[in-house]
Design a protein around this motif. Structure first.
Motif, PDB file in Angstrom:
ATOM      1  N   ALA A   1       0.869  -1.215   0.041  1.00  0.00           N
ATOM      2  CA  ALA A   1      -0.129   0.008   0.011  1.00  0.00           C
ATOM      3  C   ALA A   1       0.841   0.998   0.054  1.00  0.00           C
ATOM      4  CB  ALA A   1      -1.006   0.068   1.270  1.00  0.00           C
ATOM      5  N   ASN A   2       0.265   2.320  -0.453  1.00  0.00           N
ATOM      6  CA  ASN A   2       0.957   3.561  -0.555  1.00  0.00           C
ATOM      7  C   ASN A   2       0.656   4.490   0.729  1.00  0.00           C
ATOM      8  OD1 ASN A   2       2.502   5.761  -1.300  1.00  0.00           O
ATOM      9  ND2 ASN A   2       1.084   6.538  -2.808  1.00  0.00           N
ATOM     10  N   PHE A   3       1.206   3.889   1.784  1.00  0.00           N
ATOM     11  CA  PHE A   3       0.572   4.698   3.086  1.00  0.00           C
ATOM     12  C   PHE A   3       1.262   6.015   3.104  1.00  0.00           C
ATOM     13  CE2 PHE A   3       1.206   0.075   4.488  1.00  0.00           C
ATOM     14  CZ  PHE A   3      -0.076  -0.136   4.963  1.00  0.00           C
ATOM     15  N   LYS A   4       0.434   6.878   3.576  1.00  0.00           N
ATOM     16  CA  LYS A   4       0.511   8.298   3.712  1.00  0.00           C
ATOM     17  C   LYS A   4       1.744   8.515   5.178  1.00  0.00           C
ATOM     18  CE  LYS A   4      -1.243  13.042   4.511  1.00  0.00           C
ATOM     19  NZ  LYS A   4      -2.704  13.693   4.542  1.00  0.00           N
TER      20      LYS A   4
ATOM     21  N   ASP B   1      -6.801   0.498   2.872  1.00  0.00           N
ATOM     22  CA  ASP B   1      -5.309   1.296   2.715  1.00  0.00           C
ATOM     23  C   ASP B   1      -5.235   1.724   1.188  1.00  0.00           C
ATOM     24  OD1 ASP B   1      -4.495   0.760   5.368  1.00  0.00           O
ATOM     25  OD2 ASP B   1      -3.652  -0.980   4.918  1.00  0.00           O
ATOM     26  N   PRO B   2      -4.438   2.867   1.116  1.00  0.00           N
ATOM     27  CA  PRO B   2      -4.388   3.559  -0.330  1.00  0.00           C
ATOM     28  C   PRO B   2      -3.719   2.365  -1.316  1.00  0.00           C
ATOM     29  CG  PRO B   2      -2.993   4.535   1.292  1.00  0.00           C
ATOM     30  CD  PRO B   2      -3.500   3.635   1.873  1.00  0.00           C
ATOM     31  N   CYS B   3      -4.097   2.170  -2.464  1.00  0.00           N
ATOM     32  CA  CYS B   3      -3.699   1.582  -3.521  1.00  0.00           C
ATOM     33  C   CYS B   3      -2.294   1.875  -3.785  1.00  0.00           C
ATOM     34  CB  CYS B   3      -4.345   1.380  -4.676  1.00  0.00           C
ATOM     35  SG  CYS B   3      -3.879   0.553  -6.073  1.00  0.00           S
ATOM     36  N   PRO B   4      -1.195   1.013  -4.102  1.00  0.00           N
ATOM     37  CA  PRO B   4       0.127   1.721  -4.419  1.00  0.00           C
ATOM     38  C   PRO B   4       0.150   2.033  -6.010  1.00  0.00           C
ATOM     39  CG  PRO B   4       0.299  -0.627  -4.480  1.00  0.00           C
ATOM     40  CD  PRO B   4      -1.137  -0.444  -3.794  1.00  0.00           C
TER      41      PRO B   4
END
Length: 491
Positions: free
Chosen positions: A155-158, A310-313
Motif C-alpha cells: 500500500a502507498n501509506f501516507k 489502505d491506499p492502493c500503490p
C-alpha cells in the motif's frame, strides 16, 4: 525438499525403515523424467503434463473439496533454454488458463501476483475464484488495475515527514502496548513504532519494527529472511541484546547480536514514539536516519500487513478486500529443480546448462466446487453446460400413461443418439418431488413431459437458471434441444 517442506508433507517409514512420503507436488519426479529424455537445445521448449492424485497433510480439512488432504491436480511442467523463452511460454499458459476458467463456467476469476512459497521460483500468479467462503484474502483497486494476495500486497501509506523534533525520554509507567502508550501520551497509534522480536529457523534473533497502527506480515518477513519458520522470542532472548520487553526499540541495541528489519512506515516517518529499552520509559521524537548510529546494518523492507481501505500503490484509491478460492497457479521456476538434479541440455556451442523451468497447476476438484459456489440458488447448484454431469434432464410425470411414456422414451432415445448427455427421471414420483430433485441436481436444460402438455401437442421446457422457459411443439422438441445444447457448448 524432504527436509525443507513443513508438516504438510506426509512422511513415514516402510517396513525396512526407509524414508517414504506421499507426493504433494511432483517437480522432482518430472525433472527426473525430463533429464532422461532430452539433452539438446533442439528439443526445447517442451511441456509434460499429468492429471494426478496428490496429498497434503492438512491440519484442518474444510469446505468439501476446497481444502482436503487427498486431491486431484492437473499439472504441467515446461522446459526452456532461456528466461525469455520461459516468459513467452508462461504468458501463453496464463492466457490459456484465463480462457479455461471462463469456459468451465467461473463467473468471477481474478489473476493476482503471489508468493511462490515452497514451490519457489522468480515469479508466480494465482487464479482466484471470488467467493465468500474462500480462504485466501485478495486486495484490489476499485478499477482492478492492482491485484495481489495478502502475502505480497502493498500500500502507498501516507507518512508523517515533518521536521525532526528533539529526542525526549518520557515516563510511561505500566504502558507496554501501543494502545496504552498512545493513550497516555495523547498521540495517534500511527505516531508510534511497534517492536516485535522473532527467532528464525536457525535460532537467530530478528528484531522487526513497524509503524504502531500496522501489523507485521510474517510471510513477507519470512521470505525476506529466507527462513521457513518464525516464532516469538522469549524475554530472556530479548534482554540478551540490550532491549527491554514491552519497552524495546533499536536505540542502543547491539546490531551484531540481532538482525534488525524496519518497515518503511517506521523508517521514513518522523518523530515516532518508541521504547527506551528501560522499564516504564519511552522516547518521543525518534527519527530513523538521525537517531540510529549505523543504519547500513539495518534492512528496510516492506513487512506490513495490508488492510481494507489502505491506499492502493498504483491508483492511490482505497483498496478493496475480497475472499477467493485458489483454482490455479503458475510459476516461473527457473533452475531451482533442474540445477541440483542436473537436468541439463547442450546449447548451440556444445556447452551444458540447466534447463529453465515453469510449472502450471489447476485444482480439478476445487475448480468444480468453486463453480458451484459462484453458480447456485436457494434450491441447489446451477451447472454450466460445459461441465454439467448431464446436459438435459427429462422428467416424465404420470409415466403410467402410455402417451407420456412413449413421448419421454422417444425424446430420450433421440437426444442420446445425437450425443446429448441426458438424465431421464422415470420414477413416476409426484411433480413436487421430481421438480425439487431436478433443482438439486442443477442440470442446465430441463424438459417435463406430462399428459396435460401433450394434449396440447407440447412439451414443457425450462432453463435451470431461469433465463428461459416455455413450450416446444412435441414433434420438434428433440431438434430444438439438440440445437440449443450444441450452441451452448460452442459458446
Amino acid at each position: 525438499r524432504y527436509g525443507a517442506v513443513g508438516p504438510e508433507l506426509l512422511r513415514f517409514k516402510d517396513r525396512n525403515e526407509k524414508d517414504m512420503l506421499l507426493g504433494m507436488t511432483h517437480e522432482e519426479a518430472v525433472v527426473h523424467l525430463a533429464r532422461t529424455e532430452a539433452d539438446s537445445y533442439k528439443q526445447l521448449p517442451f511441456m509434460l503434463y499429468q492429471i494426478q492424485t496428490k496429498y497434503r497433510d492438512e491440519a484442518r480439512p474444510r469446505a468439501g473439496l476446497i481444502r482436503v488432504r487427498e486431491f486431484t491436480m492437473k499439472d504441467a511442467y515446461s522446459f526452456h533454454e532461456s528466461e525469455d523463452c520461459l516468459k513467452t511460454y508462461y504468458q501463453r499458459v496464463h492466457d490459456a488458463y484465463s480462457r479455461f476458467f471462463k469456459r468451465v463456467g467461473l463467473k468471477d476469476v481474478v489473476v493476482i501476483e503471489s508468493d511462490p512459497g515452497m514451490i519457489g521460483g522468480n515469479a508466480s500468479h494465482e487464479f482466484m475464484a471470488i467467493a465468500d467462503c474462500g480462504e485466501d484474502t485478495i486486495f484490489m483497486s476499485p478499477d482492478g488495475k492492482y491485484l495481489a494476495n495478502k502475502e505480497i500486497a502493498t500500500a502507498n501509506f501516507k507518512l508523517d515527514t515533518a521536521p525532526a523534533n528533539a529526542l525526549e525520554k518520557v515516563h510511561t509507567p505500566g504502558s507496554k502496548t501501543i494502545e496504552e502508550v498512545s493513550k497516555l501520551l495523547g498521540v495517534k497509534t500511527e505516531q508510534t513504532g511497534k517492536a516485535v522480536f522473532y527467532v528464525d529457523a536457525d535460532e537467530k534473533l530478528v528484531f522487526a519494527v513497524i509503524r504502531g497502527d500496522l501489523e507485521i506480515n510474517e510471510t513477507k518477513l519470512r521470505n525476506f529472511l529466507k527462513t521457513k519458520e518464525l516464532k516469538f522470542a522469549t524475554d530472556a532472548q530479548i534482554r540478551a541484546v540490550g532491549a527491554e520487553p514491552g519497552y524495546a526499540s533499536p536505540l542502543n541495541v547491539d546490531a551484531s547480536k540481532v538482525r534488525i528489519v524496519f518497515d518503511p512506515t517506521a523508517a521514513k516517518s518522523s518523530n515516532l514514539v518508541v521504547g527506551a529499552n528501560e522499564k516504564d520509559y519511552h522516547y518521543k521524537g525518534f527519527n530513523f536516519a538521525r537517531d540510529l548510529k549505523d543504519t547500513s546494518k539495518i534492512s528496510v523492507v516492506d513487512i506490513a500487513t495490508i488492510r481494507e481501505g489502505d491506499p492502493c500503490p498504483v491508483t492511490g484509491k482505497p483498496l478493496l478486500m475480497k475472499r477467493g478460492i485458489e483454482v490455479g497457479n503458475i510459476f516461473q521456476l527457473g533452475v531451482k529443480y533442474s540445477k541440483p538434479m542436473e537436468c541439463n541440455f547442450l546449447d548451440r556451442n556444445g556447452k551444458r546448462h540447466p534447463m529453465i523451468m515453469g510449472c502450471y497447476g489447476i485444482g480439478v476438484g476445487r475448480t468444480m466446487a468453486s463453480v458451484i459456489e459462484q453458480s447456485n440458488d436457494q434450491y441447489g447448484p446451477i451447472w454450466p453446460v460445459s461441465i454439467a454431469p448431464w446436459q438435459v434432464h427429462i422428467t416424465a410425470l404420470n409415466r403410467n400413461v402410455d402417451a407420456v411414456q412413449k413421448a419421454a422414451d422417444d425424446l430420450y432415445a433421440t437426444l442420446t443418439q445425437a450425443g446429448i448427455e441426458v438424465l431421464y427421471d422415470d420414477r413416476n414420483e409426484k411433480a413436487g418431488v421430481a421438480f425439487n430433485d431436478a433443482d438439486l441436481l442443477g442440470i442446465p436444460f430441463r424438459v417435463t413431459v406430462s399428459q396435460k402438455s401433450l394434449e396440447k401437442g407440447e412439451i414443457e421446457f425450462k432453463m435451470r437458471d431461469g433465463s428461459e422457459k416455455g413450450f416446444f411443439p412435441a414433434g420438434e422438441a428433440a431438434t430444438i434441444l439438440i440445437e440449443k445444447v450444441r450452441k451452448a457448448l460452442k459458446g
